[in-house]
Design a protein around this motif. Structure first.
Motif, PDB file in Angstrom:
ATOM      1  N   THR A 131       0.847  -1.189   0.000  1.00  0.00           N
ATOM      2  CA  THR A 131       0.000   0.000   0.000  1.00  0.00           C
ATOM      3  C   THR A 131       0.882   1.238   0.000  1.00  0.00           C
ATOM      4  O   THR A 131       2.114   1.137   0.063  1.00  0.00           O
ATOM      5  CB  THR A 131      -0.910   0.038   1.243  1.00  0.00           C
ATOM      6  N   GLU A 132       0.246   2.398  -0.038  1.00  0.00           N
ATOM      7  CA  GLU A 132       1.019   3.647   0.015  1.00  0.00           C
ATOM      8  C   GLU A 132       1.706   3.836   1.368  1.00  0.00           C
ATOM      9  O   GLU A 132       2.603   4.669   1.509  1.00  0.00           O
ATOM     10  CB  GLU A 132       0.108   4.851  -0.293  1.00  0.00           C
ATOM     11  N   ARG A 133       1.329   3.031   2.363  1.00  0.00           N
ATOM     12  CA  ARG A 133       1.939   3.117   3.692  1.00  0.00           C
ATOM     13  C   ARG A 133       3.125   2.166   3.857  1.00  0.00           C
ATOM     14  O   ARG A 133       3.826   2.225   4.868  1.00  0.00           O
ATOM     15  CB  ARG A 133       0.890   2.781   4.761  1.00  0.00           C
ATOM     16  N   SER A 134       3.371   1.310   2.899  1.00  0.00           N
ATOM     17  CA  SER A 134       4.402   0.286   3.039  1.00  0.00           C
ATOM     18  C   SER A 134       5.794   0.899   3.152  1.00  0.00           C
ATOM     19  O   SER A 134       6.157   1.779   2.377  1.00  0.00           O
ATOM     20  CB  SER A 134       4.362  -0.675   1.844  1.00  0.00           C
ATOM     21  N   GLY A 174       9.343   2.148  -0.587  1.00  0.00           N
ATOM     22  CA  GLY A 174       7.889   2.178  -0.618  1.00  0.00           C
ATOM     23  C   GLY A 174       7.322   1.190  -1.613  1.00  0.00           C
ATOM     24  O   GLY A 174       8.030   0.331  -2.157  1.00  0.00           O
ATOM     25  N   ALA A 175       6.034   1.339  -1.898  1.00  0.00           N
ATOM     26  CA  ALA A 175       5.315   0.354  -2.703  1.00  0.00           C
ATOM     27  C   ALA A 175       5.892   0.197  -4.104  1.00  0.00           C
ATOM     28  O   ALA A 175       6.129  -0.926  -4.578  1.00  0.00           O
ATOM     29  CB  ALA A 175       3.841   0.744  -2.783  1.00  0.00           C
ATOM     30  N   VAL A 179       7.748  -3.292  -5.630  1.00  0.00           N
ATOM     31  CA  VAL A 179       7.359  -4.036  -6.831  1.00  0.00           C
ATOM     32  C   VAL A 179       8.537  -4.126  -7.797  1.00  0.00           C
ATOM     33  O   VAL A 179       8.839  -5.191  -8.356  1.00  0.00           O
ATOM     34  CB  VAL A 179       6.133  -3.391  -7.495  1.00  0.00           C
ATOM     35  N   LEU A 180       9.226  -3.016  -8.005  1.00  0.00           N
ATOM     36  CA  LEU A 180      10.379  -2.999  -8.901  1.00  0.00           C
ATOM     37  C   LEU A 180      11.435  -4.007  -8.470  1.00  0.00           C
ATOM     38  O   LEU A 180      12.018  -4.711  -9.307  1.00  0.00           O
ATOM     39  CB  LEU A 180      10.990  -1.595  -8.933  1.00  0.00           C
ATOM     40  N   CYS A 181      11.698  -4.096  -7.177  1.00  0.00           N
ATOM     41  CA  CYS A 181      12.783  -4.932  -6.666  1.00  0.00           C
ATOM     42  C   CYS A 181      12.374  -6.378  -6.407  1.00  0.00           C
ATOM     43  O   CYS A 181      13.202  -7.188  -5.984  1.00  0.00           O
ATOM     44  CB  CYS A 181      13.359  -4.314  -5.388  1.00  0.00           C
ATOM     45  N   GLY A 182      11.113  -6.719  -6.652  1.00  0.00           N
ATOM     46  CA  GLY A 182      10.684  -8.101  -6.508  1.00  0.00           C
ATOM     47  C   GLY A 182      10.260  -8.502  -5.115  1.00  0.00           C
ATOM     48  O   GLY A 182      10.166  -9.699  -4.816  1.00  0.00           O
ATOM     49  N   PHE A 183       9.961  -7.534  -4.261  1.00  0.00           N
ATOM     50  CA  PHE A 183       9.472  -7.836  -2.922  1.00  0.00           C
ATOM     51  C   PHE A 183       7.943  -7.901  -2.875  1.00  0.00           C
ATOM     52  O   PHE A 183       7.381  -8.354  -1.888  1.00  0.00           O
ATOM     53  CB  PHE A 183       9.952  -6.777  -1.925  1.00  0.00           C
ATOM     54  N   ALA A 184       7.271  -7.408  -3.893  1.00  0.00           N
ATOM     55  CA  ALA A 184       5.815  -7.348  -3.905  1.00  0.00           C
ATOM     56  C   ALA A 184       5.319  -7.461  -5.335  1.00  0.00           C
ATOM     57  O   ALA A 184       6.085  -7.296  -6.294  1.00  0.00           O
ATOM     58  CB  ALA A 184       5.319  -6.056  -3.263  1.00  0.00           C
ATOM     59  N   ASP A 185       4.012  -7.731  -5.466  1.00  0.00           N
ATOM     60  CA  ASP A 185       3.400  -7.925  -6.779  1.00  0.00           C
ATOM     61  C   ASP A 185       2.278  -6.949  -7.076  1.00  0.00           C
ATOM     62  O   ASP A 185       2.061  -6.588  -8.230  1.00  0.00           O
ATOM     63  CB  ASP A 185       2.798  -9.334  -6.891  1.00  0.00           C
ATOM     64  N   ALA A 215      -2.323   0.689 -10.237  1.00  0.00           N
ATOM     65  CA  ALA A 215      -0.906   0.810 -10.575  1.00  0.00           C
ATOM     66  C   ALA A 215      -0.159   1.410  -9.385  1.00  0.00           C
ATOM     67  O   ALA A 215      -0.641   2.369  -8.773  1.00  0.00           O
ATOM     68  CB  ALA A 215      -0.732   1.698 -11.799  1.00  0.00           C
ATOM     69  N   PRO A 216       0.996   0.864  -9.027  1.00  0.00           N
ATOM     70  CA  PRO A 216       1.721   1.409  -7.879  1.00  0.00           C
ATOM     71  C   PRO A 216       2.248   2.802  -8.155  1.00  0.00           C
ATOM     72  O   PRO A 216       2.520   3.159  -9.312  1.00  0.00           O
ATOM     73  CB  PRO A 216       2.875   0.416  -7.682  1.00  0.00           C
ATOM     74  N   PRO A 217       2.402   3.616  -7.125  1.00  0.00           N
ATOM     75  CA  PRO A 217       2.980   4.950  -7.323  1.00  0.00           C
ATOM     76  C   PRO A 217       4.434   4.844  -7.769  1.00  0.00           C
ATOM     77  O   PRO A 217       5.106   3.843  -7.521  1.00  0.00           O
ATOM     78  CB  PRO A 217       2.868   5.592  -5.935  1.00  0.00           C
ATOM     79  N   GLN A 218       4.911   5.867  -8.407  1.00  0.00           N
ATOM     80  CA  GLN A 218       6.287   5.883  -8.891  1.00  0.00           C
ATOM     81  C   GLN A 218       7.261   5.813  -7.723  1.00  0.00           C
ATOM     82  O   GLN A 218       7.144   6.556  -6.750  1.00  0.00           O
ATOM     83  CB  GLN A 218       6.549   7.156  -9.698  1.00  0.00           C
ATOM     84  N   GLY A 219       8.223   4.918  -7.817  1.00  0.00           N
ATOM     85  CA  GLY A 219       9.241   4.828  -6.780  1.00  0.00           C
ATOM     86  C   GLY A 219      10.395   5.777  -7.058  1.00  0.00           C
ATOM     87  O   GLY A 219      10.341   6.632  -7.951  1.00  0.00           O
ATOM     88  N   GLU A 220      11.468   5.612  -6.309  1.00  0.00           N
ATOM     89  CA  GLU A 220      12.638   6.483  -6.432  1.00  0.00           C
ATOM     90  C   GLU A 220      13.838   5.783  -7.048  1.00  0.00           C
ATOM     91  O   GLU A 220      14.726   6.438  -7.592  1.00  0.00           O
ATOM     92  CB  GLU A 220      13.035   7.012  -5.045  1.00  0.00           C
ATOM     93  N   LEU A 221      13.868   4.449  -6.982  1.00  0.00           N
ATOM     94  CA  LEU A 221      15.094   3.741  -7.344  1.00  0.00           C
ATOM     95  C   LEU A 221      15.342   3.670  -8.843  1.00  0.00           C
ATOM     96  O   LEU A 221      16.504   3.652  -9.274  1.00  0.00           O
ATOM     97  CB  LEU A 221      15.060   2.329  -6.755  1.00  0.00           C
TER      98      LEU A 221
END
Length: 364
Positions: A131-134, A174-175, A179-185, A215-221
């Motif tokens: 979620t956005e709180r993750s 975060g969320a 997803v990008l790093c493979g910790f979540a789907d 769709a997940p929010p944009q990450g930073e990595l």
């Protein structure tokens, strides 16, 4: 109910069986009894035809799980013989592997803080929801420890050198980055979680997700891949720090500053563990390696000192030994990977030979 039963609440709701980590004051930190209770529940539900889905959540507003009960590990390493911690990790890592291969949908709701052991009971599941709180992290180097619970397997498979960056710095993601790093789907807004969980009682997981997933929010990595991949591709921690300091990006300099506060031994062992995990391949093989590393950490100075500084005394001023990267010898690192003989975890041990493949006995 006993206290141990209270710490993991179990119930079924229609077709879904629910696991609720219930130590909110400790941010649902895992102890040995909780691990065993989860494992027993998974055994019962695996063979229950009325259970089609298992769902993991955490009690309270702060998160799913902040990790294992590292204070107990500290006390055991400092005052005991380490056997209690080794036994805990043996069952915990076996549970991590079991979750990865569970035959029914295992839905982990990674809302709020999910760190260390919390990653182990969630990120190996078949359906991982953020979620956005993750806020997800493997922060072990800050306490003189090394990412475990299959964390080096996950981190080693992240794109480029993102996993090395996260493992060495312990940075929270975060969320979108999870997803990008493979910790979540899957990304589900936290406001939708109550309805999503309720609908799992009647609907297959895929249908319930379809109603609430976004769709997940944009990450930073992703935007930082340039400096991360260039700097963390180095073969040693010393060279990683040198490249970070020389790169010029403010975020790279900040990462270097973080690394210089971490346990030098833990940093070097973590980098070696990640490189080895990439070669090992399977989660079971990596968990076997992590068990060796964790057991070796029980006899190290830095684990006890790191937990003292961060959790016990909270002075945030650990006195690492050796104090610098240059003082950590290759032999200091290699001892963490020494086989344990009869005490190995043994998840990746080959099965016994079948009748067809067993060698024929010679006649005398």
């Amino acid at each position: 109910m006993t206290g141990n039963e209270d710490a993991v609440l179990l119930h079924t709701d229609g077709r879904a069986a629910r696991l609720v980590l219930n130590r909110p004051r400790a941010l649902n930190a895992l102890n040995h009894a909780m691990v065993n209770r989860i494992d027993d529940a998974l055994t019962a539900w695996e063979h229950d035809p009325d259970v089609e889905t298992v769902v993991l959540t955490g009690a309270g507003e702060r998160g799913l799980c902040a990790g294992g009960d590292i204070r107990a590990v500290h006390d055991d390493a400092r005052d005991g013989d380490g056997k209690a911690s080794a036994a805990f990790w043996r069952d915990e890592y076996r549970l991590n592997a079991r979750i990865a291969g569970y035959p029914k949908p295992y839905v982990a709701v990674m809302d709020g803080i999910v760190m260390g052991g919390g990653v182990g009971v969630s990120a190996h599941g078949g359906v991982r929801v953020v979620t956005e709180r993750s806020r997800i992290a493997m922060p072990e180097t800050g306490i003189g420890f090394v990412p475990d619970v299959g964390g080096t397997h996950l981190l080693g498979r992240a794109p480029g050198e993102l996993g090395v960056h996260l493992a060495l710095t312990g940075a929270q993601i975060g969320a979108g980055d999870a997803v990008l790093c493979g910790f979540a789907d899957h990304y589900v807004p936290s406001v939708s979680l109550p309805r999503f969980l309720a609908e799992l009682a009647d609907l297959p997981v895929r249908e319930a997700l379809a109603r609430h997933e976004q769709a997940p929010p944009q990450g930073e990595l992703a935007a930082a891949r340039g400096w991360i991949d260039a700097c963390y591709a180095a073969g040693t921690v010393e060279e990683i720090v040198r490249r970070l300091l020389a790169h010029g990006a403010p975020a790279a300099a900040e990462a270097a500053g973080i690394l210089l506060t971490r346990s030098p031994t833990a940093l070097k062992v973590t980098l070696a563990a990640l490189h080895r995990a990439r070669r090992l391949g399977s989660l079971q093989e990596v968990l076997d390696q992590e068990y060796r590393v964790s057991c070796a950490a029980l006899t190290s100075h830095d684990l006890v000192e790191g937990v003292r500084a961060q959790i016990v005394d909270k002075d945030r001023a650990p006195r690492w030994s050796p104090a610098t990267l240059a003082e950590v010898a290759d032999t200091d690192v290699e001892r963490f990977f020494t086989p344990l003989g009869t005490q190995e975890l043994g998840l990746a041990e080959p099965p016994p030979p079948t009748r067809a493949s067993a060698p024929a006995h010679r006649r005398g």
